[in-house]
Design an enzyme around this catalytic site. Structure first.
Site, short mmCIF file in Angstrom:
data_model
loop_
_atom_site.label_atom_id
_atom_site.label_comp_id
_atom_site.label_asym_id
_atom_site.label_seq_id
_atom_site.Cartn_x
_atom_site.Cartn_y
_atom_site.Cartn_z
N HIS A 1 0.86 5.20 1.26
CA HIS A 1 0.14 6.09 2.16
C HIS A 1 0.82 7.46 2.15
O HIS A 1 2.05 7.53 2.23
CB HIS A 1 0.12 5.50 3.58
CG HIS A 1 -0.72 6.30 4.52
ND1 HIS A 1 -2.11 6.28 4.47
CD2 HIS A 1 -0.38 7.16 5.50
CE1 HIS A 1 -2.57 7.10 5.39
NE2 HIS A 1 -1.56 7.65 6.02
N SER B 1 4.83 6.79 2.26
CA SER B 1 5.40 5.51 2.68
C SER B 1 4.76 4.39 1.87
O SER B 1 3.55 4.40 1.64
CB SER B 1 5.07 5.23 4.15
OG SER B 1 5.38 6.34 4.96
N ASP C 1 -2.89 0.88 7.98
CA ASP C 1 -1.65 1.62 7.70
C ASP C 1 -0.54 1.26 8.69
O ASP C 1 0.35 2.08 8.97
CB ASP C 1 -1.89 3.15 7.71
CG ASP C 1 -2.92 3.56 6.66
OD1 ASP C 1 -2.94 2.95 5.58
OD2 ASP C 1 -3.70 4.49 6.93
N ASN D 1 0.85 -1.19 0.00
CA ASN D 1 0.00 0.00 0.00
C ASN D 1 0.88 1.24 0.00
O ASN D 1 1.98 1.22 0.55
CB ASN D 1 -0.89 0.03 1.25
CG ASN D 1 -1.82 1.22 1.27
OD1 ASN D 1 -2.38 1.61 0.24
ND2 ASN D 1 -1.98 1.85 2.43
C1 GAR Z 1 -2.65 8.94 -2.95
O1 GAR Z 1 -2.15 10.13 -2.40
C2 GAR Z 1 -2.49 7.79 -1.97
O2 GAR Z 1 -1.32 7.86 -1.22
C3 GAR Z 1 -3.69 7.98 -1.10
O3 GAR Z 1 -4.73 8.32 -1.99
C4 GAR Z 1 -4.18 9.01 -3.11
C5 GAR Z 1 -4.65 8.30 -4.36
O4 GAR Z 1 -4.28 9.02 -5.50
N1 GAR Z 1 -4.00 6.80 -0.37
C6 GAR Z 1 -4.49 6.80 0.87
O5 GAR Z 1 -4.76 7.81 1.46
C7 GAR Z 1 -4.71 5.43 1.45
N2 GAR Z 1 -4.83 5.50 2.86
P1 GAR Z 1 -4.30 8.32 -6.94
O6 GAR Z 1 -5.66 7.63 -7.06
O7 GAR Z 1 -4.15 9.46 -7.90
O8 GAR Z 1 -3.16 7.34 -6.98
#
Ligand code: GAR
Length: 193
Positions: A110, A137, A146, A108
Site C-alpha cells: 500500500h 507498507s 489496508d 499487500n
Molecule cells: C502501487 O503504488 C500500489 O502500492 C498501489 O497501486 C500501485 C500499483 O502499481 N496499490 C494500492 O493502492 C492498493 N490499495 P503497479 O501496478 O505498477 O504495481
C-alpha cells in the site's frame, strides 16, 4: 519444494515485475501465476513476456456477484497450487470468507505509511495534510481494508516541490525494493515452518 506464488494485479504491474524478477533460482518461492481482474491491465503482457502463466477473471461479468468471482479465483489458485498470494495494485476488495481461507498467506503493498491513509488517493491526501513524510507498507491482508499487521515500511521525505505525480514516482521506487525484500523473508519463514 519451492512455494508457488500468485500475484494479483489490476494495472501496470510494475511491482509484479519486481516480484517476479526477485524470485531467482535461490529463492524459496516461484511465480506460479499472475491473475488480473481487468482484461486490459498492462501488467498481463509484462508477465507473459517474462514467461509467467496469466489468468484473467473478467470482473464485469461478476460485478453483481462477488461469490462467482472468488470461486473462479479459488479454482485458479488451486490449479497452480498457490501457497502465497501477493496483491500488487489489485484494486478489488476480497471477501472476509476468502481472506479466512488464505489467512496469514496474503500480502499487500500500500502506498502510504499505514495506518495513515488507507484506501485510495493516498498521495493527494498526504500532500493536502502537509505531511513531512510519505512511504509504502507491506502488510498481511485481513478483512479490514489496508488494516492487517504491517510487516515492513519504507519512508521518504516529502519535498516542498512535490506533487501527486512526483510523490507517487518516488514512493513506487521504494515499493519496488521493499516488496521483494518482504516476500523473500516471508517465503523463507513459511518454508521453514
Ligand atoms: C502501487 O503504488 C500500489 O502500492 C498501489 O497501486 C500501485 C500499483 O502499481 N496499490 C494500492 O493502492 C492498493 N490499495 P503497479 O501496478 O505498477 O504495481
Amino acid at each position: 519444494m519451492k512455494l508457488s506464488v500468485a500475484i494479483l494485479i489490476s494495472g501496470s504491474g510494475s511491482n509484479m515485475v519486481q516480484l517476479i524478477k526477485s524470485m531467482d533460482n535461490n529463492h524459496p518461492a516461484y511465480p506460479g501465476v499472475v491473475i488480473s481482474n481487468k482484461p486490459d491491465a498492462a501488467g498481463i503482457k509484462k508477465a507473459q513476456d517474462l514467461g509467467i502463466p496469466t489468468e484473467i477473471i473478467c470482473e464485469n461479468s461478476h460485478k453483481s456477484n462477488g461469490l462467482v468471482f472468488e470461486r473462479k479465483l479459488r479454482k485458479i489458485l488451486n490449479r497452480y497450487e498457490i501457497k502465497i498470494i501477493c496483491l500488487a495494485g489489485f484494486m478489488r476488495i476480497l471477501s472476509k470468507d476468502f481472506v479466512e481461507i488464505f489467512k496469514g498467506r496474503i500480502l499487500n503493498i500500500h502506498p502510504s505509511l499505514l495506518p495513515k491513509y488507507k484506501g485510495l488517493n493516498t498521495h493527494a491526501r498526504a500532500l493536502a495534510s502537509n505531511e513531512q513524510f510519505a512511504g509504502c507498507s507491506v502488510h498481511l491482508v485481513t478483512s479490514e481494508l489496508d488494516g492487517g499487521p504491517v510487516l515492513a515500511q519504507s519512508k521518504i521525505s516529502i519535498d516542498k516541490t512535490d506533487n501527486v505525480e512526483s510523490l507517487s514516482t518516488k514512493v513506487l521506487k521504494e515499493e519496488h525494493v521493499l516488496y521483494p525484500k518482504v516476500l523473500l523473508k516471508f517465503a523463507t519463514e513459511l518454508k521453514n515452518l
